[in-house]
Scaffold this active site. Structure first.
Site, PDB file in Angstrom:
ATOM      1  N   ASP A  28      23.859 -38.728  -1.123  1.00 30.48           N
ATOM      2  CA  ASP A  28      23.996 -37.823  -2.268  1.00 30.48           C
ATOM      3  C   ASP A  28      24.805 -36.567  -1.973  1.00 30.48           C
ATOM      4  OD1 ASP A  28      22.320 -39.596  -3.588  1.00 30.48           O
ATOM      5  OD2 ASP A  28      20.504 -38.447  -3.157  1.00 30.48           O
TER       6      ASP A  28
ATOM      7  N   GLU B  60       0.816  -1.199   0.000  1.00 30.21           N
ATOM      8  CA  GLU B  60       0.000   0.000   0.000  1.00 30.21           C
ATOM      9  C   GLU B  60       0.861   1.265   0.000  1.00 30.21           C
ATOM     10  OE1 GLU B  60      -2.214  -3.012   2.698  1.00 30.21           O
ATOM     11  OE2 GLU B  60      -0.173  -2.617   1.973  1.00 30.21           O
TER      12      GLU B  60
ATOM     13  N   LEU C   6      21.399 -28.391  -1.520  1.00 31.30           N
ATOM     14  CA  LEU C   6      20.092 -27.859  -1.125  1.00 31.30           C
ATOM     15  C   LEU C   6      20.074 -26.337  -1.135  1.00 31.30           C
ATOM     16  CD1 LEU C   6      19.070 -30.268   1.779  1.00 31.30           C
ATOM     17  CD2 LEU C   6      18.609 -30.482  -0.663  1.00 31.30           C
TER      18      LEU C   6
ATOM     19  N   SER D  67      20.936 -41.764  -9.123  1.00 35.22           N
ATOM     20  CA  SER D  67      19.712 -41.098  -9.557  1.00 35.22           C
ATOM     21  C   SER D  67      19.958 -39.905 -10.467  1.00 35.22           C
ATOM     22  CB  SER D  67      18.923 -40.623  -8.334  1.00 35.22           C
ATOM     23  OG  SER D  67      19.690 -39.700  -7.574  1.00 35.22           O
TER      24      SER D  67
END
Length: 360
Positions: free
Chosen positions: A194, A46, A198, A162
């Site tokens: 792994d 605003e 992150l 993976s």
């Protein structure tokens, strides 16, 4: 209001723990001011819109995606700013559930003689801030699980490999979902297998607030040289209360890591307690990037709000690792039902967003 919502979305990566809010000030059909909340601690939507409108705000209508605040926090109340500017009408998409606002902003405006309408495009406004509403109303963040799988619902080869099931476009897309999250949560098994970073990797000109990294590590197995302890982003390691109390110091070299214990439930950390803790730290949306055990446990506990599923056009075979580890069902009536919210092609892969159907 649709334009105000588009403005609010510009703060998708930067406003947390605050909600994403947009504001448009109009004289009839003519827009005279617009703005959005950009960062916590900085002016609200605003204020930016009123600055742009100037004297043209007098007698105008303000369209705001969330009820204007009515309390003094790090910024003055937006309801007071709208009153001082002389707006004649305020249209609000969604009421603010935050206890220090929760209807007080609307009441303040009406007491000043301003016409107030609320509920226009409420669902869209709540969806944009789904994590904020979850944290305030339910006391826990909105929990999103990200998974990638082959057509035969496998996430990795039997040996754990993976990289990469999905293509580059899907992996870039994941970064955007990370960027809108307050925290990225994983388990110690994923860290050991792994060694993920992150972190968010977006184009250099894209501004974002780095999400907190959270590792559920009941036995404190996270090695000191893990990427999650590299000091680039704050990391919270949650462990069992049975682990020694030396736990409030980081393990990495110059690592801003923090160790906290949470209660256990069976052989796992109490997942509800984990989410409560994260909510208390201002986390709105939490993205889970973990293996089938933790993801399955979250599903079984009824804590998953959304599944972000990437499907690659390939097959990995029966011996490959499954998507989730869930309890065995003996009756089809007990199956986990999901509703498809969105599906779209991302490069050569498909991205599906699904939400569990809550059983009354």
């Amino acid at each position: 209001m649709a334009h105000a919502l588009r403005l609010a979305e510009l703060g998708l990566y930067t406003t947390q723990p605050n909600p994403r809010v947009g504001c448009v000030i109009a004289q009839g059909d003519r827009v005279v001011g617009e703005g959005w909340h950009q960062r916590a601690g900085e002016p609200h939507a605003e204020v930016f819109a009123l600055r742009e409108a100037g004297e043209q705000a007098r007698g105008a209508t303000a369209y705001v995606t969330l009820e204007p605040c009515a309390h003094h926090g790090r910024t003055p109340p937006c309801a007071e700013a709208l009153i001082a500017a002389g707006v004649a009408r305020v249209v609000i998409a969604a009421e603010d559930p935050f206890p220090q606002v929760a209807g007080r902003g609307i009441a303040m405006l009406r007491e000043a003689g301003i016409s107030v309408e609320n509920g226009l495009m409420r669902d869209a406004a709540r969806e944009l801030n789904i994590g904020f509403f979850s944290r305030i109303e339910r006391g826990r963040p909105w929990l999103r699980i990200k998974l990638a799988m082959s057509l035969d619902a496998r996430t990795a080869l039997a040996n754990g490999e993976s990289k990469w099931i999905t293509g580059e476009a899907a992996r870039v897309d994941v970064q955007r979902w990370r960027a809108r999250s307050s925290a990225i949560l994983t388990g110690s098994g994923t860290v050991l297998a792994d060694n993920p970073r992150l972190t968010v990797r977006l184009p250099d000109d894209q501004v974002f607030t780095p999400p907190l990294r959270v590792v559920l590590d009941r036995q404190r197995r996270t090695p000191a040289d893990s990427h999650v302890l590299d000091g680039s982003v704050p990391t919270l390691i949650l462990h069992s209360a049975t682990i020694a109390d030396s736990a409030d110091e980081g393990d990495g070299p110059s690592s801003p890591s923090e160790y906290l214990f949470v209660p256990e439930q069976g052989k796992l950390l109490d997942l509800k307690a984990v989410l409560t803790l994260l909510a208390e730290r201002g986390c709105n949306e939490v993205q889970v990037e973990a293996g089938p055990v933790l993801c399955g446990a979250l599903f079984a506990a009824g804590l998953v709000d959304e599944l972000l599923l990437y499907i690659a056009p390939l097959l990995l075979g029966d011996s490959a690792r499954p998507l989730l580890q869930l309890p065995t069902l003996s009756d089809m009536a007990d199956r986990w039902k999901l509703q498809m919210i969105e599906q779209r092609q991302v490069g050569s892969d498909w991205r599906c967003r699904l939400r569990p159907i809550k059983v009354a």
